[in-house]
Design a protein around this motif. Structure first.
Motif, PDB file in Angstrom:
ATOM      1  N   PRO A   1      64.255  10.501  25.450  1.00 13.18           N
ATOM      2  CA  PRO A   1      63.079   9.920  26.098  1.00 13.18           C
ATOM      3  C   PRO A   1      62.464  10.812  27.165  1.00 13.18           C
ATOM      4  O   PRO A   1      61.338  10.579  27.578  1.00 13.18           O
ATOM      5  CB  PRO A   1      63.624   8.625  26.713  1.00 13.18           C
ATOM      6  N   ASP A   2      63.217  11.805  27.619  1.00 14.38           N
ATOM      7  CA  ASP A   2      62.694  12.664  28.674  1.00 14.38           C
ATOM      8  C   ASP A   2      63.003  14.120  28.350  1.00 14.38           C
ATOM      9  O   ASP A   2      64.149  14.555  28.441  1.00 14.38           O
ATOM     10  CB  ASP A   2      63.288  12.271  30.035  1.00 14.38           C
ATOM     11  N   LYS A   3      61.953  14.846  27.978  1.00 10.39           N
ATOM     12  CA  LYS A   3      62.086  16.276  27.715  1.00 10.39           C
ATOM     13  C   LYS A   3      61.349  17.076  28.789  1.00 10.39           C
ATOM     14  O   LYS A   3      61.077  18.252  28.609  1.00 10.39           O
ATOM     15  CB  LYS A   3      61.497  16.627  26.346  1.00 10.39           C
ATOM     16  N   SER A   4      61.043  16.399  29.888  1.00 11.73           N
ATOM     17  CA  SER A   4      60.138  16.990  30.873  1.00 11.73           C
ATOM     18  C   SER A   4      60.679  18.238  31.534  1.00 11.73           C
ATOM     19  O   SER A   4      59.914  19.059  32.041  1.00 11.73           O
ATOM     20  CB  SER A   4      59.797  15.955  31.954  1.00 11.73           C
TER      21      SER A   4
ATOM     22  N   LEU B   1      62.340  20.720  30.061  1.00  8.55           N
ATOM     23  CA  LEU B   1      62.368  21.922  29.220  1.00  8.55           C
ATOM     24  C   LEU B   1      61.307  22.896  29.715  1.00  8.55           C
ATOM     25  O   LEU B   1      60.124  22.541  29.798  1.00  8.55           O
ATOM     26  CB  LEU B   1      62.138  21.564  27.754  1.00  8.55           C
ATOM     27  N   PRO B   2      61.693  24.140  30.033  1.00  6.74           N
ATOM     28  CA  PRO B   2      60.768  25.057  30.704  1.00  6.74           C
ATOM     29  C   PRO B   2      59.629  25.575  29.844  1.00  6.74           C
ATOM     30  O   PRO B   2      58.602  25.965  30.384  1.00  6.74           O
ATOM     31  CB  PRO B   2      61.670  26.199  31.180  1.00  6.74           C
ATOM     32  N   SER B   3      59.809  25.592  28.528  1.00  4.54           N
ATOM     33  CA  SER B   3      58.726  26.070  27.664  1.00  4.54           C
ATOM     34  C   SER B   3      58.967  25.558  26.257  1.00  4.54           C
ATOM     35  O   SER B   3      60.018  24.971  25.965  1.00  4.54           O
ATOM     36  CB  SER B   3      58.681  27.604  27.667  1.00  4.54           C
ATOM     37  N   ASP B   4      57.994  25.786  25.373  1.00  8.55           N
ATOM     38  CA  ASP B   4      58.155  25.315  23.987  1.00  8.55           C
ATOM     39  C   ASP B   4      59.147  26.165  23.198  1.00  8.55           C
ATOM     40  O   ASP B   4      59.403  25.896  22.030  1.00  8.55           O
ATOM     41  CB  ASP B   4      56.803  25.239  23.278  1.00  8.55           C
ATOM     42  N   ARG B   5      59.715  27.187  23.840  1.00  8.73           N
ATOM     43  CA  ARG B   5      60.768  27.951  23.164  1.00  8.73           C
ATOM     44  C   ARG B   5      62.097  27.188  23.208  1.00  8.73           C
ATOM     45  O   ARG B   5      63.028  27.539  22.486  1.00  8.73           O
ATOM     46  CB  ARG B   5      60.947  29.315  23.844  1.00  8.73           C
ATOM     47  N   PHE B   6      62.149  26.171  24.058  1.00 13.33           N
ATOM     48  CA  PHE B   6      63.377  25.380  24.213  1.00 13.33           C
ATOM     49  C   PHE B   6      63.252  24.088  23.406  1.00 13.33           C
ATOM     50  O   PHE B   6      62.236  23.394  23.480  1.00 13.33           O
ATOM     51  CB  PHE B   6      63.603  25.022  25.683  1.00 13.33           C
ATOM     52  N   SER B   7      64.306  23.759  22.683  1.00 17.56           N
ATOM     53  CA  SER B   7      64.362  22.485  21.979  1.00 17.56           C
ATOM     54  C   SER B   7      65.805  22.006  21.951  1.00 17.56           C
ATOM     55  O   SER B   7      66.737  22.793  22.125  1.00 17.56           O
ATOM     56  CB  SER B   7      63.802  22.610  20.562  1.00 17.56           C
ATOM     57  N   ALA B   8      65.986  20.718  21.743  1.00 17.69           N
ATOM     58  CA  ALA B   8      67.337  20.160  21.681  1.00 17.69           C
ATOM     59  C   ALA B   8      67.334  18.996  20.718  1.00 17.69           C
ATOM     60  O   ALA B   8      66.314  18.321  20.533  1.00 17.69           O
ATOM     61  CB  ALA B   8      67.817  19.714  23.055  1.00 17.69           C
ATOM     62  N   GLU B   9      68.484  18.781  20.112  1.00 13.86           N
ATOM     63  CA  GLU B   9      68.657  17.622  19.266  1.00 13.86           C
ATOM     64  C   GLU B   9      70.065  17.077  19.430  1.00 13.86           C
ATOM     65  O   GLU B   9      70.970  17.776  19.898  1.00 13.86           O
ATOM     66  CB  GLU B   9      68.371  17.948  17.794  1.00 13.86           C
ATOM     67  N   ARG B  10      70.194  15.834  19.041  1.00 11.13           N
ATOM     68  CA  ARG B  10      71.501  15.188  19.086  1.00 11.13           C
ATOM     69  C   ARG B  10      71.633  14.368  17.815  1.00 11.13           C
ATOM     70  O   ARG B  10      70.711  13.639  17.423  1.00 11.13           O
ATOM     71  CB  ARG B  10      71.621  14.281  20.307  1.00 11.13           C
ATOM     72  N   THR B  11      72.776  14.488  17.168  1.00  6.97           N
ATOM     73  CA  THR B  11      72.985  13.796  15.898  1.00  6.97           C
ATOM     74  C   THR B  11      74.204  12.887  15.981  1.00  6.97           C
ATOM     75  O   THR B  11      75.200  13.214  16.654  1.00  6.97           O
ATOM     76  CB  THR B  11      73.182  14.803  14.759  1.00  6.97           C
ATOM     77  N   GLY B  12      74.094  11.742  15.297  1.00  3.99           N
ATOM     78  CA  GLY B  12      75.219  10.811  15.239  1.00  3.99           C
ATOM     79  C   GLY B  12      75.607  10.256  16.581  1.00  3.99           C
ATOM     80  O   GLY B  12      76.728   9.756  16.747  1.00  3.99           O
ATOM     81  N   GLY B  13      74.709  10.345  17.536  1.00  2.00           N
ATOM     82  CA  GLY B  13      75.017   9.867  18.876  1.00  2.00           C
ATOM     83  C   GLY B  13      76.120  10.649  19.539  1.00  2.00           C
ATOM     84  O   GLY B  13      76.730  10.192  20.519  1.00  2.00           O
ATOM     85  N   SER B  14      76.371  11.864  19.033  1.00  2.00           N
ATOM     86  CA  SER B  14      77.489  12.640  19.578  1.00  2.00           C
ATOM     87  C   SER B  14      77.039  14.051  19.912  1.00  2.00           C
ATOM     88  O   SER B  14      76.405  14.259  20.931  1.00  2.00           O
ATOM     89  CB  SER B  14      78.643  12.626  18.575  1.00  2.00           C
TER      90      SER B  14
END
Lengths: 113, 113
Positions: free
Chosen positions: A55-58, A60-73
């Motif tokens: 809900p909050d990606k605010s 992240l310093p630039s669009d070169r950064f991304s994150a994901e989480r799978t299976g709630g783990s």
């Protein structure tokens, strides 16, 4: 495992390469956070997950950064086309829910040459 | 502008004496206050916390004091032990239901045997 586990513990890579950092939170913890600590600075918030949603990606310093989480783990933080200013310790934390104290892993020390 | 300040980057204390670590903040919306301890090459470890409805919380050798009118937080360690030597971060949360912590830059405590 008993605590938050991060891998790799150290990563050295050349400028322009992509890197992927991994975080295994404490089992049962629904909330997961990524922070960055640059030399001589406090912890800088990057992103928060509740379950698999961010809900909050605010932070992240630039669009070169991304994150994901799978299976709630497990969560992965990806930095594309790394720059020297990305050099820092990247810390992951998890908590039972967002109101509980956060428990940190030992971090990934990222060095961009 | 920093919302959370730890004005002493370092502190040296004799073993057995009291260590006092300080943290000042500017945002009156902070309602939950935590202290973390960090050893080199490890992630921060949660130490003790206090909510804004209290002015003191004690856990063994560690006591946290909150002065809301002065926007000042302190951690007392007594008696100090060499194993307490670490970097101490204060971390503040803004508002019930908020998950994001704002960290100070840390104070390095050295307890001299």
């Amino acid at each position: 495992g008993a605590g938050v586990s991060q891998s790799p513990s150290n990563k050295v890579t050349e400028k322009g390469k992509d890197v992927e950092l991994r975080c295994d939170p404490i089992s049962g913890h629904t909330a997961l956070y990524w922070y960055r600590q640059s030399l001589g600075q406090g912890l800088e918030f990057l992103i928060y997950f509740q379950g698999n949603s961010a809900p909050d990606k605010s932070g992240l310093p630039s669009d070169r950064f991304s994150a994901e989480r799978t299976g709630g783990s497990v969560s992965t933080l990806t930095i594309q086309r790394t720059q020297q200013e990305d050099s820092a310790v990247y810390l992951c934390a998890s908590s039972l829910n967002s109101n509980q104290p956060q428990h940190f892993g030992d971090g990934t020390r990222l060095s961009i040459l | 502008d920093q919302q959370v300040k730890q004005n002493s980057p370092s502190l040296s204390v004799q073993e057995g004496r009291i260590s006092i670590l300080n943290c000042d903040y500017t945002n009156s919306m902070f309602d939950y206050f935590l202290w973390y301890k960090k050893y080199p090459a490890e992630g921060p470890t949660f130490l003790i916390s206090i909510s804004s409805i209290k002015d003191k919380n004690e856990d063994g050798r560690f006591t946290v004091f909150l002065n809301k009118s002065a926007k000042h937080l302190s951690l007392h360690i007594v008696p100090s032990q060499p194993g307490d030597s670490a970097v101490y971060f204060c971390a503040l949360r803004e508002g019930a239901g908020s998950y994001q912590l704002t960290f100070g830059k840390g104070t390095k405590l050295s307890v001299i045997p």
